[in-house]
Design a protein around this motif. Structure first.
Motif, PDB file in Angstrom:
ATOM      1  N   LEU A   1       0.866  -1.209   0.002  1.00  0.00           N
ATOM      2  CA  LEU A   1      -0.002   0.012  -0.073  1.00  0.00           C
ATOM      3  C   LEU A   1       0.903   1.427  -0.032  1.00  0.00           C
ATOM      4  CD1 LEU A   1      -2.740  -1.068   2.643  1.00  0.00           C
ATOM      5  CD2 LEU A   1      -2.963  -1.029   0.243  1.00  0.00           C
ATOM      6  N   ASP A   2       0.115   2.344  -0.550  1.00  0.00           N
ATOM      7  CA  ASP A   2       0.976   3.585  -0.731  1.00  0.00           C
ATOM      8  C   ASP A   2       0.736   4.513   0.529  1.00  0.00           C
ATOM      9  OD1 ASP A   2       2.057   6.174  -1.329  1.00  0.00           O
ATOM     10  OD2 ASP A   2       0.705   6.211  -3.078  1.00  0.00           O
ATOM     11  N   ILE A   3       1.998   4.613   1.443  1.00  0.00           N
ATOM     12  CA  ILE A   3       1.617   5.377   2.624  1.00  0.00           C
ATOM     13  C   ILE A   3       1.070   6.785   2.481  1.00  0.00           C
ATOM     14  CG2 ILE A   3       3.360   4.094   3.794  1.00  0.00           C
ATOM     15  CD1 ILE A   3       5.331   6.515   3.620  1.00  0.00           C
ATOM     16  N   CYS A   4       1.107   7.323   1.328  1.00  0.00           N
ATOM     17  CA  CYS A   4       0.856   8.526   1.108  1.00  0.00           C
ATOM     18  C   CYS A   4      -0.882   8.810   1.095  1.00  0.00           C
ATOM     19  CB  CYS A   4       1.281   9.386  -0.396  1.00  0.00           C
ATOM     20  SG  CYS A   4       3.037   9.310  -0.373  1.00  0.00           S
ATOM     21  N   GLN A   5      -1.511   7.724   1.138  1.00  0.00           N
ATOM     22  CA  GLN A   5      -3.044   7.582   1.170  1.00  0.00           C
ATOM     23  C   GLN A   5      -3.337   7.873   2.605  1.00  0.00           C
ATOM     24  OE1 GLN A   5      -5.132   7.382  -1.345  1.00  0.00           O
ATOM     25  NE2 GLN A   5      -3.268   7.257  -2.491  1.00  0.00           N
ATOM     26  N   PRO A   6      -4.444   8.648   2.722  1.00  0.00           N
ATOM     27  CA  PRO A   6      -5.064   8.756   4.282  1.00  0.00           C
ATOM     28  C   PRO A   6      -5.224   7.260   4.986  1.00  0.00           C
ATOM     29  CG  PRO A   6      -6.390   9.932   2.658  1.00  0.00           C
ATOM     30  CD  PRO A   6      -5.286   8.907   1.913  1.00  0.00           C
ATOM     31  N   LEU A   7      -4.757   7.445   6.136  1.00  0.00           N
ATOM     32  CA  LEU A   7      -5.017   6.159   7.024  1.00  0.00           C
ATOM     33  C   LEU A   7      -6.400   5.477   6.803  1.00  0.00           C
ATOM     34  CD1 LEU A   7      -3.650   7.262  10.644  1.00  0.00           C
ATOM     35  CD2 LEU A   7      -2.846   5.654   9.117  1.00  0.00           C
ATOM     36  N   ALA A   8      -7.451   6.478   6.687  1.00  0.00           N
ATOM     37  CA  ALA A   8      -8.822   5.569   6.627  1.00  0.00           C
ATOM     38  C   ALA A   8      -9.116   4.872   5.052  1.00  0.00           C
ATOM     39  CB  ALA A   8      -9.952   6.655   6.589  1.00  0.00           C
ATOM     40  N   VAL A   9      -8.345   5.226   4.202  1.00  0.00           N
ATOM     41  CA  VAL A   9      -8.012   4.460   2.942  1.00  0.00           C
ATOM     42  C   VAL A   9      -7.264   3.348   3.082  1.00  0.00           C
ATOM     43  CG1 VAL A   9      -7.133   4.864   0.584  1.00  0.00           C
ATOM     44  CG2 VAL A   9      -8.659   7.020   1.482  1.00  0.00           C
ATOM     45  N   LEU A  10      -6.266   3.633   3.742  1.00  0.00           N
ATOM     46  CA  LEU A  10      -5.282   2.370   3.972  1.00  0.00           C
ATOM     47  C   LEU A  10      -6.175   1.297   4.784  1.00  0.00           C
ATOM     48  CD1 LEU A  10      -1.933   4.134   5.055  1.00  0.00           C
ATOM     49  CD2 LEU A  10      -2.457   3.114   2.755  1.00  0.00           C
ATOM     50  N   LEU A  11      -6.844   1.713   5.734  1.00  0.00           N
ATOM     51  CA  LEU A  11      -7.643   0.779   6.332  1.00  0.00           C
ATOM     52  C   LEU A  11      -8.534  -0.024   5.421  1.00  0.00           C
ATOM     53  CD1 LEU A  11      -8.305  -0.688   8.904  1.00  0.00           C
ATOM     54  CD2 LEU A  11      -9.739   1.319   9.548  1.00  0.00           C
ATOM     55  N   ALA A  12      -9.088   0.774   4.684  1.00  0.00           N
ATOM     56  CA  ALA A  12     -10.328   0.431   3.720  1.00  0.00           C
ATOM     57  C   ALA A  12      -9.802  -0.611   2.898  1.00  0.00           C
ATOM     58  CB  ALA A  12     -10.929   1.140   3.377  1.00  0.00           C
ATOM     59  N   GLN A  13      -8.633  -0.650   2.297  1.00  0.00           N
ATOM     60  CA  GLN A  13      -7.882  -1.332   1.340  1.00  0.00           C
ATOM     61  C   GLN A  13      -7.493  -2.430   1.981  1.00  0.00           C
ATOM     62  OE1 GLN A  13      -4.867   1.350   0.113  1.00  0.00           O
ATOM     63  NE2 GLN A  13      -5.915   1.922  -1.704  1.00  0.00           N
ATOM     64  N   ILE A  14      -7.132  -2.384   3.201  1.00  0.00           N
ATOM     65  CA  ILE A  14      -6.664  -3.641   4.005  1.00  0.00           C
ATOM     66  C   ILE A  14      -7.859  -4.515   4.054  1.00  0.00           C
ATOM     67  CG2 ILE A  14      -5.515  -4.890   6.241  1.00  0.00           C
ATOM     68  CD1 ILE A  14      -3.953  -1.973   6.246  1.00  0.00           C
ATOM     69  N   LEU A  15      -8.922  -4.052   4.630  1.00  0.00           N
ATOM     70  CA  LEU A  15     -10.210  -4.697   5.077  1.00  0.00           C
ATOM     71  C   LEU A  15     -10.832  -5.426   3.756  1.00  0.00           C
ATOM     72  CD1 LEU A  15     -11.633  -2.185   7.635  1.00  0.00           C
ATOM     73  CD2 LEU A  15     -10.339  -4.635   8.173  1.00  0.00           C
ATOM     74  N   ARG A  16     -10.421  -4.958   2.444  1.00  0.00           N
ATOM     75  CA  ARG A  16     -11.029  -5.295   1.269  1.00  0.00           C
ATOM     76  C   ARG A  16     -10.099  -6.327   0.598  1.00  0.00           C
ATOM     77  NH1 ARG A  16     -12.174  -0.036  -0.078  1.00  0.00           N
ATOM     78  NH2 ARG A  16     -10.320   0.185  -1.292  1.00  0.00           N
ATOM     79  N   ALA A  17      -8.788  -6.314   0.955  1.00  0.00           N
ATOM     80  CA  ALA A  17      -7.896  -7.375   0.512  1.00  0.00           C
ATOM     81  C   ALA A  17      -8.465  -8.944   0.687  1.00  0.00           C
ATOM     82  CB  ALA A  17      -6.679  -7.185   1.075  1.00  0.00           C
ATOM     83  N   PRO A  18      -8.221  -9.672  -0.324  1.00  0.00           N
ATOM     84  CA  PRO A  18      -8.421 -11.206  -0.301  1.00  0.00           C
ATOM     85  C   PRO A  18      -7.653 -11.655   0.844  1.00  0.00           C
ATOM     86  CG  PRO A  18      -7.220 -10.558  -1.974  1.00  0.00           C
ATOM     87  CD  PRO A  18      -7.596  -9.300  -1.604  1.00  0.00           C
TER      88      PRO A  18
END
Length: 156
Positions: free
Chosen positions: A139-156
């Motif tokens: 994941l790209d750390i330049c994304q907001p924390l909320a976006v990073l969290l959502a990406q992790i939770l959506r990951a397979p």
């Protein structure tokens, strides 16, 4: 996983809260000698990290045995380090927080942390990105924390 300053602690604690599982800050398991070495601007070597990785592996194995789940933040810079951690749970998944050196360097200017910015280059040189056969996401750390969290939770 990722180098110092990438946001492992912030993302890890948010993820643990979202999942309702315990969170372990990997830095808390470093031996005092390791913390002193890093604070003095000296990078750790594989021998320095061996006991630390074993302690992290035990945390992972205990969570697996209890069926409780766990979020653990640690650098896991090398494939061999991640292999040690996977012994604790072969289904272990990694989130590699990655970003530009200038962003990492700026974030490392924080007060009260033992890791000096002078060690960033040695961490970047040691870092081995996730390989195709390793379960995880980058994941790209330049994304907001909320976006990073959502990406992790959506990951397979």
């Amino acid at each position: 996983m990722g180098v110092s300053g990438c946001g492992k602690s912030a993302v890890g604690s948010l993820l643990a809260g979202a999942l309702g599982v315990p969170y372990v800050e990997g830095d808390d398991l470093h031996a005092p000698e390791n913390v002193a070495k890093m604070a003095a601007g000296m990078p750790l070597d594989d021998a320095d990290r061996a006991g630390w990785l074993a302690a992290l592996r035990e945390q992972i194995a205990a969570a697996r045995a209890q069926g409780s789940g766990l979020v653990l933040s640690c650098s896991a810079l090398k494939r061999s380090y991640r292999d040690v951690l996977r012994v604790g749970d072969p289904a272990l998944r990694f989130v590699h927080l990655d970003g530009p050196r200038d962003v990492l360097s700026r974030r490392m200017q924080r007060a009260g942390h033992f890791m000096p910015p002078s060690l960033l280059d040695s961490q970047l040189a040691t870092l081995q990105p996730l390989q195709a056969d390793e379960t995880g996401i980058v994941l790209d750390i330049c994304q907001p924390l909320a976006v990073l969290l959502a990406q992790i939770l959506r990951a397979p």
